[in-house]
Design an enzyme around this catalytic site. Sequence first.
Site, PDB file in Angstrom:
ATOM      1  N   ASP A 233       0.803  -1.230   0.000  1.00  0.00           N
ATOM      2  CA  ASP A 233       0.000   0.000   0.000  1.00  0.00           C
ATOM      3  C   ASP A 233       0.830   1.273   0.000  1.00  0.00           C
ATOM      4  O   ASP A 233       0.328   2.345  -0.300  1.00  0.00           O
ATOM      5  CB  ASP A 233      -0.871   0.061   1.260  1.00  0.00           C
ATOM      6  CG  ASP A 233      -1.877  -1.068   1.309  1.00  0.00           C
ATOM      7  OD1 ASP A 233      -2.281  -1.543   0.231  1.00  0.00           O
ATOM      8  OD2 ASP A 233      -2.257  -1.475   2.420  1.00  0.00           O
ATOM      9  N   ARG A 314      -6.601  12.055  12.007  1.00  0.00           N
ATOM     10  CA  ARG A 314      -6.425  10.714  12.539  1.00  0.00           C
ATOM     11  C   ARG A 314      -5.026  10.467  13.062  1.00  0.00           C
ATOM     12  O   ARG A 314      -4.235   9.723  12.509  1.00  0.00           O
ATOM     13  CB  ARG A 314      -6.797   9.654  11.473  1.00  0.00           C
ATOM     14  CG  ARG A 314      -8.153   9.857  10.870  1.00  0.00           C
ATOM     15  CD  ARG A 314      -9.266   9.548  11.874  1.00  0.00           C
ATOM     16  NE  ARG A 314     -10.511  10.237  11.593  1.00  0.00           N
ATOM     17  CZ  ARG A 314     -11.340   9.981  10.601  1.00  0.00           C
ATOM     18  NH1 ARG A 314     -11.061   9.058   9.745  1.00  0.00           N
ATOM     19  NH2 ARG A 314     -12.438  10.650  10.469  1.00  0.00           N
TER      20      ARG A 314
END
Length: 402
Positions: A233, A314
Amino acid sequence: MESSSTVRFVFFSSLFLASAAHIADFDSYWQKRADEATNQARRSYDPDPVSLTRQFNHQVDLAKQKQKGRGLRGANRMLVGLCQATNPIDRCWRCRSNWADRRRQLAECAQGFGRRAGGGKAGELYVVTDASDSDVVDPKPGTLRFGVVQDRPLWIVFARDMVIRLAEELIVTSNKTIDGRGADVRIAGGAGLTLQFVHNVILHGLRIHDIKAGNGGMVRVSESHVGRRTRSDGDGISISGSSDIWIDHVSVANCMDGLIDAEQNSTAITVSNCHLTQHNDDAMPFGESESYSGDAITQITLAFNHFGAGLVRRLPRCRWGFCHIVSNDYAHRTMEDAVGGRKNPTILGYATESENGASSVESGSPELKQEFPSKENELIGSYVSRLTRFAGALDCVADQQC
Ligand SMILES: *[C@@H]1O[C@H](CO)[C@@H](O)[C@H](O)[C@H]1NC(C)=O
Ligand SMILES: *[C@@H]1O[C@H](CO)[C@@H](O)[C@H](O)[C@H]1NC(C)=O
């Protein structure tokens, strides 16, 4: 007091399939590694996370009192010449000028949920002399990849400054320390680090930036096993199914996916003294998904980190598990949503910087909120700035305080 996450832990769902990120063939080798890691994670899980949290907060209070006693003028004077280990983790090693001869002592310094991470302290020193990563199946001796796939414990250090562009994810195995002190070690421009179904890893003093997705393909994952990986990723550090992990003084910036993420039954993790910048999405996602309750086992301490420029949100996002967020500096943020929680996690903030509107967030039971009233404990941020002043990779020189 029983924490609510202990209770939730009982409701583990068996929904989780035996698939795991980026392993193309989940064969018997991986099944065994996953089973061992799951058992280890259960052992590493702390049934009483609240007491640990309390102890840690107490350490931080003591550090603050010392700072306060010294006063601002004293603290500034200290900056000239004298070592400035401003927080309880750093105080354990940074002011010892013989740190380079006694590198393994670092392994005694972790605190929080990842406190038992000893990394490669039982092993020999392995010196990275070769910055290349040209063969990910049969890595050359002297490369970082060769070191991290060895079965035995190793304390990995670097012979000189280097930039390592990883051709594929660096699959770090159990019982390893990667210790960048004494060199400017950059892992940059290629794939990132993967801690998958491992136990007992310390990452220290690295600069990880401009991480892209790897293409996948055959990659060595241990001395005995080469496995096919799907495209990665582009995380800076991806932790899955792993326990007893300590990430300290690591700088992470500009990664295609998360900067540091943790999922799939990962637990007993401390991320401390890290410097995180430049990321336009969830920088630290903890917990894989809203449907994977396996992450209720996750216990993470985030302490003394500096969330710097260019971060959006986040920091972290906690799903399911128990996040202790203590004395992190959010000073530069322009985020709509500094800390996020989903799926009823327990998030205990403590003395988190509230300047610029980045207020700390707690969730969990009302009793816990009362016990950890983080906002009331804030001392207008200046202590947090001091506790996190040296976040990120340090420029340590042998025979000098660091
Ligand atoms: C996570 O833990 C649960 C419960 O212990 C187990 O069923 C599951 O297989 C584990 N997942 C992984 C990826 O190991
Ligand atoms: C890591 O080291 C411990 C203690 O020496 C040992 O019991 C364990 O099997 C090692 N783990 C792996 C995966 O090699």
